[in-house]
Design an enzyme around this catalytic site. Structure first.
Site, PDB file in Angstrom:
ATOM      1  N   ARG A 149     -40.642 -40.308   8.710  1.00 26.30           N
ATOM      2  CA  ARG A 149     -41.889 -39.639   8.350  1.00 26.30           C
ATOM      3  C   ARG A 149     -42.580 -40.326   7.173  1.00 26.30           C
ATOM      4  O   ARG A 149     -43.810 -40.344   7.081  1.00 26.30           O
ATOM      5  CB  ARG A 149     -41.611 -38.178   8.000  1.00 26.30           C
ATOM      6  CG  ARG A 149     -41.110 -37.322   9.160  1.00 26.30           C
ATOM      7  CD  ARG A 149     -41.114 -35.851   8.756  1.00 26.30           C
ATOM      8  NE  ARG A 149     -40.603 -34.986   9.809  1.00 26.30           N
ATOM      9  CZ  ARG A 149     -39.401 -34.451   9.812  1.00 26.30           C
ATOM     10  NH1 ARG A 149     -38.562 -34.725   8.821  1.00 26.30           N
ATOM     11  NH2 ARG A 149     -39.018 -33.652  10.787  1.00 26.30           N
ATOM     12  N   LYS A 165     -23.381 -36.539  15.229  1.00 25.26           N
ATOM     13  CA  LYS A 165     -22.936 -35.154  15.159  1.00 25.26           C
ATOM     14  C   LYS A 165     -23.755 -34.431  14.088  1.00 25.26           C
ATOM     15  O   LYS A 165     -24.339 -35.095  13.224  1.00 25.26           O
ATOM     16  CB  LYS A 165     -21.433 -35.098  14.886  1.00 25.26           C
ATOM     17  CG  LYS A 165     -21.016 -35.271  13.432  1.00 25.26           C
ATOM     18  CD  LYS A 165     -19.544 -35.027  13.275  1.00 25.26           C
ATOM     19  CE  LYS A 165     -19.122 -35.023  11.828  1.00 25.26           C
ATOM     20  NZ  LYS A 165     -19.466 -33.833  11.080  1.00 25.26           N
ATOM     21  N   ASP A 177     -18.717 -40.251  17.362  1.00 26.28           N
ATOM     22  CA  ASP A 177     -17.786 -39.651  16.405  1.00 26.28           C
ATOM     23  C   ASP A 177     -17.111 -40.826  15.719  1.00 26.28           C
ATOM     24  O   ASP A 177     -16.296 -41.528  16.317  1.00 26.28           O
ATOM     25  CB  ASP A 177     -16.748 -38.779  17.121  1.00 26.28           C
ATOM     26  CG  ASP A 177     -15.829 -38.045  16.146  1.00 26.28           C
ATOM     27  OD1 ASP A 177     -15.565 -38.601  15.058  1.00 26.28           O
ATOM     28  OD2 ASP A 177     -15.361 -36.940  16.467  1.00 26.28           O
ATOM     29  N   HIS A 178     -17.454 -41.040  14.450  1.00 30.76           N
ATOM     30  CA  HIS A 178     -17.029 -42.286  13.801  1.00 30.76           C
ATOM     31  C   HIS A 178     -15.518 -42.406  13.691  1.00 30.76           C
ATOM     32  O   HIS A 178     -14.996 -43.514  13.537  1.00 30.76           O
ATOM     33  CB  HIS A 178     -17.686 -42.426  12.428  1.00 30.76           C
ATOM     34  CG  HIS A 178     -17.152 -41.507  11.379  1.00 30.76           C
ATOM     35  ND1 HIS A 178     -17.660 -40.244  11.172  1.00 30.76           N
ATOM     36  CD2 HIS A 178     -16.159 -41.664  10.465  1.00 30.76           C
ATOM     37  CE1 HIS A 178     -17.002 -39.671  10.186  1.00 30.76           C
ATOM     38  NE2 HIS A 178     -16.084 -40.500   9.734  1.00 30.76           N
ATOM     39  N   LYS A 223     -12.306 -45.932  13.986  1.00 31.24           N
ATOM     40  CA  LYS A 223     -11.354 -46.327  12.951  1.00 31.24           C
ATOM     41  C   LYS A 223     -10.196 -47.115  13.568  1.00 31.24           C
ATOM     42  O   LYS A 223      -9.729 -46.813  14.664  1.00 31.24           O
ATOM     43  CB  LYS A 223     -10.827 -45.090  12.216  1.00 31.24           C
ATOM     44  CG  LYS A 223     -11.887 -44.416  11.346  1.00 31.24           C
ATOM     45  CD  LYS A 223     -11.315 -43.232  10.606  1.00 31.24           C
ATOM     46  CE  LYS A 223     -12.347 -42.617   9.676  1.00 31.24           C
ATOM     47  NZ  LYS A 223     -12.727 -43.509   8.568  1.00 31.24           N
ATOM     48  N   GLU A 231      -9.816 -33.232   2.677  1.00 30.76           N
ATOM     49  CA  GLU A 231     -10.785 -33.769   1.724  1.00 30.76           C
ATOM     50  C   GLU A 231     -10.464 -33.224   0.341  1.00 30.76           C
ATOM     51  O   GLU A 231     -10.161 -32.037   0.189  1.00 30.76           O
ATOM     52  CB  GLU A 231     -12.209 -33.370   2.122  1.00 30.76           C
ATOM     53  CG  GLU A 231     -12.650 -33.893   3.483  1.00 30.76           C
ATOM     54  CD  GLU A 231     -14.045 -33.399   3.835  1.00 30.76           C
ATOM     55  OE1 GLU A 231     -15.003 -34.172   3.628  1.00 30.76           O
ATOM     56  OE2 GLU A 231     -14.174 -32.265   4.305  1.00 30.76           O
ATOM     57  N   ASP A 246     -17.557 -28.527  11.337  1.00 30.76           N
ATOM     58  CA  ASP A 246     -17.767 -29.806  10.666  1.00 30.76           C
ATOM     59  C   ASP A 246     -16.660 -30.814  10.941  1.00 30.76           C
ATOM     60  O   ASP A 246     -16.929 -32.016  11.064  1.00 30.76           O
ATOM     61  CB  ASP A 246     -17.873 -29.568   9.149  1.00 30.76           C
ATOM     62  CG  ASP A 246     -18.290 -30.820   8.395  1.00 30.76           C
ATOM     63  OD1 ASP A 246     -19.208 -31.509   8.852  1.00 30.76           O
ATOM     64  OD2 ASP A 246     -17.682 -31.097   7.348  1.00 30.76           O
ATOM     65  N   HIS A 306     -13.830 -34.402  14.963  1.00 35.06           N
ATOM     66  CA  HIS A 306     -12.863 -35.407  14.528  1.00 35.06           C
ATOM     67  C   HIS A 306     -11.426 -35.041  14.900  1.00 35.06           C
ATOM     68  O   HIS A 306     -10.707 -35.819  15.538  1.00 35.06           O
ATOM     69  CB  HIS A 306     -12.914 -35.587  13.005  1.00 35.06           C
ATOM     70  CG  HIS A 306     -14.250 -35.988  12.484  1.00 35.06           C
ATOM     71  ND1 HIS A 306     -15.125 -36.772  13.193  1.00 35.06           N
ATOM     72  CD2 HIS A 306     -14.856 -35.726  11.290  1.00 35.06           C
ATOM     73  CE1 HIS A 306     -16.214 -36.968  12.461  1.00 35.06           C
ATOM     74  NE2 HIS A 306     -16.077 -36.344  11.323  1.00 35.06           N
ATOM     75  N   LYS A 310     -11.478 -28.510   2.516  1.00 33.86           N
ATOM     76  CA  LYS A 310     -12.029 -29.128   1.312  1.00 33.86           C
ATOM     77  C   LYS A 310     -11.211 -28.704   0.092  1.00 33.86           C
ATOM     78  O   LYS A 310     -10.510 -27.693   0.113  1.00 33.86           O
ATOM     79  CB  LYS A 310     -13.507 -28.720   1.134  1.00 33.86           C
ATOM     80  CG  LYS A 310     -14.431 -29.371   2.150  1.00 33.86           C
ATOM     81  CD  LYS A 310     -15.875 -29.088   1.817  1.00 33.86           C
ATOM     82  CE  LYS A 310     -16.814 -29.873   2.734  1.00 33.86           C
ATOM     83  NZ  LYS A 310     -16.696 -31.335   2.540  1.00 33.86           N
TER      84      LYS A 310
END
Length: 512
Positions: free
Chosen positions: A62, A171, A200-201, A205, A239, A258, A263, A362
């Site tokens: 934008r 995602k 999905d990263h 890996k 995390e 999330d 994942h 987390k």
């Protein structure tokens, strides 16, 4: 660079693996993901000479940004986030073909300008070029982008030819089963399934790909990869950070959406699937869908197979940190979970009776992702615990991040005149075995999308099957409000309810 010196997954392949001239368009070009991952990935592919001849990078957003400013932003992102330092010669080759188009996501006129810009690129290189559209935006504009790619004709460019247009979509792919189905229907209205790459990263890996190699390239594992020898499987995605500046997103998401639905469940599918007939994209994805469909519904009755919690104030990294409800932007009565744990059962011949434990959260003690396959203990007739023998369960552990590698716990005799045992660990790390400059996941995935290899991407029916499993859990939690929401101190490994999930089956969480 000689072929034998290249990354193992690229050995035997041409430098750009036969990729035709390609225009990569990034929607959300000024966003965080573009700066942290996408631009560095493209630069490192250029560094390894893996971009096709005639490669062009186009940012779209934008904001009105001159080409020179976009190039400056890109070079700054490489300096800050790339695994390699900025090489002026390499970057100049990319920068020379890097441009920017401004426009709204819900305005067809901007997409018409983009289409005209791509035609100008093709005229300049004197060749047709495939277009790869990377949707790196908030989910709220996925729909308008998809529809305008269709309305402008960009979605159907060279359809039926090997270099047809392709779209990568980030995602979250939906919020529940109904929204995932709606998004799939929207994609199918513009694109064919072969054009769509749901990313999905985690699948890019190295250690995730190595899981397939360990399972199917080593004959020692397959005979024991079943209910007869495996006691349980634990998958952890932890995390150490809190919600940070992502409160707006996280309040609408939560841990299950999330991290677990995508994942963590992808790791389960690769661990539990049957051997595919070939290393072909559809063969591999077929097996993943089969195993996901075999997972029994999550128990939500009196004997719950799921736990949820929020972190409260605690010590992490040597300092006191606030609880989730005290974080900026979080509602004081929020029922968003920052931790989720589940026990899943796969109802098929291979895995019947083997629990799969999944957890993510987390503000846990450290950032780590791993798959731990715990084997059954040997009969205690020769080395009984009552006589002081310390026998651990043999455990094969895949460390996915941050210290990528593989370890195996065995029992060994302690040197000495007495017969005593002790668990020992055999391990290797990618950094020490193959060198520390391992390609980032996005490098592999962007390259695969350019060459049309969907092996490490998620198919539409796979996304819906995963959401079918977790949507009843989300609906149940929504109906309960804060009832049943546990807490855990920041810096701990989670709530008591997660421990009880395993304890009632005689198991305990492994400490990664």
């Amino acid at each position: 660079m000689a072929d034998q010196e290249r990354h193992p997954f690229l050995q035997g392949l041409s430098k750009h693996r036969g990729t035709p001239p390609t225009v990569v368009v990034i929607f959300g070009a000024s966003g965080d993901l573009t700066a942290r991952k996408l631009i560095p990935a493209i630069y490192n592919l250029a560094f390894d000479d893996l971009l096709p001849a005639g490669f062009h990078l186009v940012g779209y957003g934008r904001k009105t940004i001159p080409d020179a400013e976009f190039r400056s932003m890109a070079s700054g992102a490489i300096k800050q986030f790339s695994r390699r330092e900025l090489d002026a010669e390499v970057w100049e080759r990319v920068a020379a073909n890097t441009t920017y188009v401004s426009g709204g996501y819900d305005e067809k006129e901007g997409f018409d300008r983009l289409a005209a810009h791509i035609r100008e690129i093709e005229a300049a290189i004197g060749s047709e070029a495939q277009s790869l559209f990377y949707i790196s935006t908030p989910p709220s504009v996925f729909g308008p982008i998809i529809q305008n790619l269709g309305a402008s004709g960009l979605g159907s460019r060279y359809l039926g030819k090997p270099h047809h247009s392709r779209v990568i979509i980030e995602k979250p792919f939906g919020r529940d089963l109904d929204s995932a189905r709606a998004l799939n229907a929207e994609l199918r209205s513009v694109f064919e399934e072969t054009q769509v790459y749901r990313i999905d990263h985690y699948l890019g890996k190295e250690t995730v790909q190595d899981l397939l190699v360990q399972r199917f390239a080593n004959s020692i594992f397959e005979p024991i990869w079943n209910r007869n020898y495996i006691e349980n499987v634990q998958i952890t995605v932890a995390e150490d950070q809190g919600v940070g500046t992502r409160a707006g997103y996280y309040e609408q998401s939560g841990c299950l959406r999330d991290m677990i639905q995508n994942h963590t469940t992808q790791l389960l599918a690769l661990t539990a699937m049957e051997p595919p007939g070939s290393f072909d994209a559809e063969a591999l994805r077929d097996e993943k869908v089969k195993v996901l469909k075999a997972i029994e519904p999550v128990g939500l009755g009196p004997d719950m197979d799921v736990a949820r919690a929020q972190y409260v104030a605690g010590m992490t990294g040597g300092k006191m940190v606030p609880g989730y409800l005290q974080e900026s932007g979080i509602a004081p009565n929020s029922n968003t979970e920052t931790y989720a744990a589940l026990r899943l059962s796969i109802n098929n011949w291979r895995w019947h009776g083997v629990p799969f434990y999944l957890r993510s959260g987390k503000r846990l003690p450290r950032r780590v992702s791993e798959i731990a396959v715990q084997f059954k203990r040997p009969p205690g007739t020769i080395f009984p615990q009552k006589d002081g023998f310390d026998l651990a369960a043999n455990t094969l552990s895949f460390q996915i991040q941050p210290d990528e590698g593989l370890s195996f716990i065995l029992n060994a005799k302690i040197p000495g005149l007495d017969t005593r045992t002790q668990p020992v660990k055999m391990s290797f790390r990618y950094a020490t075995t193959f060198g520390s400059n391992t390609p980032e996941a996005y490098e592999r995935l962007v390259l695969d999308a350019m060459i049309g290899d969907g092996t490490l991407f998620i198919r539409g029916d796979e996304a819906e099957t995963s959401w079918k499993l977790y949507t009843p859990v989300l609906d149940f939690w929504q109906s309960q409000g804060r009832s049943g929401m546990e807490t855990y101190p920041a810096g701990s490994w989670g709530p008591a309810g997660a421990d009880k999930l395993l304890a009632k089956h005689g198991h305990v969480w492994r400490k990664p």
